[in-house]
Design a protein around this motif. Structure first.
Motif, PDB file in Angstrom:
ATOM      1  N   LEU A  55      29.940 -51.224  -9.866  1.00 49.33           N
ATOM      2  CA  LEU A  55      29.056 -50.717  -8.814  1.00 49.33           C
ATOM      3  C   LEU A  55      28.753 -49.235  -9.024  1.00 49.33           C
ATOM      4  N   ALA A  56      29.760 -48.460  -9.378  1.00 49.53           N
ATOM      5  CA  ALA A  56      29.527 -47.039  -9.635  1.00 49.53           C
ATOM      6  C   ALA A  56      28.617 -46.844 -10.843  1.00 49.53           C
ATOM      7  N   SER A  57      28.843 -47.628 -11.883  1.00 50.84           N
ATOM      8  CA  SER A  57      28.003 -47.554 -13.083  1.00 50.84           C
ATOM      9  C   SER A  57      26.559 -47.919 -12.759  1.00 50.84           C
ATOM     10  N   THR A  58      26.370 -48.973 -11.974  1.00 50.86           N
ATOM     11  CA  THR A  58      25.019 -49.391 -11.595  1.00 50.86           C
ATOM     12  C   THR A  58      24.325 -48.295 -10.801  1.00 50.86           C
ATOM     13  N   PHE A  59      25.045 -47.671  -9.879  1.00 51.88           N
ATOM     14  CA  PHE A  59      24.450 -46.607  -9.079  1.00 51.88           C
ATOM     15  C   PHE A  59      24.014 -45.432  -9.952  1.00 51.88           C
ATOM     16  N   VAL A  60      24.903 -44.987 -10.825  1.00 47.82           N
ATOM     17  CA  VAL A  60      24.593 -43.829 -11.672  1.00 47.82           C
ATOM     18  C   VAL A  60      23.420 -44.118 -12.608  1.00 47.82           C
ATOM     19  N   THR A  61      23.444 -45.283 -13.257  1.00 49.36           N
ATOM     20  CA  THR A  61      22.361 -45.597 -14.194  1.00 49.36           C
ATOM     21  C   THR A  61      21.046 -45.848 -13.470  1.00 49.36           C
ATOM     22  N   SER A  62      21.095 -46.385 -12.271  1.00 49.66           N
ATOM     23  CA  SER A  62      19.870 -46.604 -11.505  1.00 49.66           C
ATOM     24  C   SER A  62      19.235 -45.281 -11.093  1.00 49.66           C
ATOM     25  N   VAL A  63      20.040 -44.343 -10.635  1.00 53.29           N
ATOM     26  CA  VAL A  63      19.520 -43.026 -10.263  1.00 53.29           C
ATOM     27  C   VAL A  63      18.950 -42.311 -11.493  1.00 53.29           C
ATOM     28  N   ALA A  64      19.673 -42.386 -12.603  1.00 56.92           N
ATOM     29  CA  ALA A  64      19.180 -41.754 -13.836  1.00 56.92           C
ATOM     30  C   ALA A  64      17.879 -42.406 -14.304  1.00 56.92           C
ATOM     31  N   GLY A  65      17.808 -43.731 -14.233  1.00 59.64           N
ATOM     32  CA  GLY A  65      16.595 -44.439 -14.639  1.00 59.64           C
ATOM     33  C   GLY A  65      15.411 -44.099 -13.757  1.00 59.64           C
ATOM     34  N   ALA A  66      15.616 -44.052 -12.453  1.00 57.83           N
ATOM     35  CA  ALA A  66      14.525 -43.689 -11.537  1.00 57.83           C
ATOM     36  C   ALA A  66      14.044 -42.264 -11.810  1.00 57.83           C
ATOM     37  N   GLY A  67      14.982 -41.364 -12.051  1.00 59.03           N
ATOM     38  CA  GLY A  67      14.591 -39.985 -12.381  1.00 59.03           C
ATOM     39  C   GLY A  67      13.825 -39.901 -13.681  1.00 59.03           C
ATOM     40  N   ALA A  68      14.272 -40.650 -14.690  1.00 56.95           N
ATOM     41  CA  ALA A  68      13.577 -40.638 -15.986  1.00 56.95           C
ATOM     42  C   ALA A  68      12.157 -41.176 -15.850  1.00 56.95           C
ATOM     43  N   ASP A  83       8.559 -47.360  -7.653  1.00 55.03           N
ATOM     44  CA  ASP A  83       8.108 -47.744  -6.314  1.00 55.03           C
ATOM     45  C   ASP A  83       9.241 -47.355  -5.363  1.00 55.03           C
ATOM     46  N   TRP A  84       9.119 -46.175  -4.780  1.00 52.64           N
ATOM     47  CA  TRP A  84      10.228 -45.599  -4.021  1.00 52.64           C
ATOM     48  C   TRP A  84      10.605 -46.438  -2.802  1.00 52.64           C
ATOM     49  N   TYR A  85       9.618 -46.997  -2.106  1.00 54.35           N
ATOM     50  CA  TYR A  85       9.931 -47.812  -0.918  1.00 54.35           C
ATOM     51  C   TYR A  85      10.705 -49.066  -1.314  1.00 54.35           C
ATOM     52  N   LEU A  86      10.266 -49.733  -2.364  1.00 53.49           N
ATOM     53  CA  LEU A  86      10.970 -50.921  -2.835  1.00 53.49           C
ATOM     54  C   LEU A  86      12.368 -50.545  -3.327  1.00 53.49           C
ATOM     55  N   GLY A  87      12.470 -49.456  -4.068  1.00 48.91           N
ATOM     56  CA  GLY A  87      13.766 -49.013  -4.572  1.00 48.91           C
ATOM     57  C   GLY A  87      14.743 -48.681  -3.449  1.00 48.91           C
ATOM     58  N   LEU A  88      14.257 -47.981  -2.427  1.00 48.22           N
ATOM     59  CA  LEU A  88      15.131 -47.652  -1.296  1.00 48.22           C
ATOM     60  C   LEU A  88      15.524 -48.891  -0.507  1.00 48.22           C
ATOM     61  N   ALA A  89      14.597 -49.838  -0.354  1.00 50.16           N
ATOM     62  CA  ALA A  89      14.920 -51.084   0.344  1.00 50.16           C
ATOM     63  C   ALA A  89      15.978 -51.878  -0.431  1.00 50.16           C
ATOM     64  N   CYS A  90      15.811 -51.969  -1.745  1.00 47.90           N
ATOM     65  CA  CYS A  90      16.804 -52.674  -2.565  1.00 47.90           C
ATOM     66  C   CYS A  90      18.134 -51.927  -2.554  1.00 47.90           C
TER      67      CYS A  90
END
Length: 118
Positions: free
Chosen positions: A39-52, A67-74
């Motif tokens: 879960l921690a790995s998924t969070f970190v890589t997801s934030v890094a991917g969205a930033g990239a 798609d920030w709204y979809l990303g925040l909802a997920c």
């Protein structure tokens, strides 16, 4: 292993924990130990991917912005599900957790294969 998972996760746009978790459990680590790290790995890589992808959308051509709204909802759904899963996990036998993880990983793999063929 983590580097390879990070690359594959970045290519497919999924968190690395969704790939790393089944690999570690398959190698014999208990689910109760792997789940928090995944879960921690998924969070970190997801934030890094969205930033990239956000940075790429500023400099590149094409529609690659998140798609920030979809990303925040997920993300909110994942946060709630992660909390509920963490509360439920100690009450389930390790064998059930392994079977559930294997079934989910297999289902996702089959879904990807069907989508690739169609």
């Amino acid at each position: 292993l983590a580097l390879a998972v990070g690359v594959v996760g970045g290519v497919y746009g999924i968190g690395g924990g969704s790939l790393l978790g089944p690999l570690l459990v398959g190698r014999g680590m208990p689910v109760t130990r792997v789940a928090p790290a995944a879960l921690a790995s998924t969070f970190v890589t997801s934030v890094a991917g969205a930033g990239a992808f956000a940075l790429l959308s500023l400099a590149g051509t094409g529609d690659v912005a998140p798609d920030w709204y979809l990303g925040l909802a997920c993300g909110l759904g994942g946060l709630i599900g992660g909390y509920l899963g963490a509360r439920l996990q100690p009450r389930l036998p390790e064998t059930w957790l392994r079977l559930l993880l294997g079934s989910l990983a297999t289902a996702v793999g089959l879904l990807y294969a069907v989508q690739a063929l169609g």
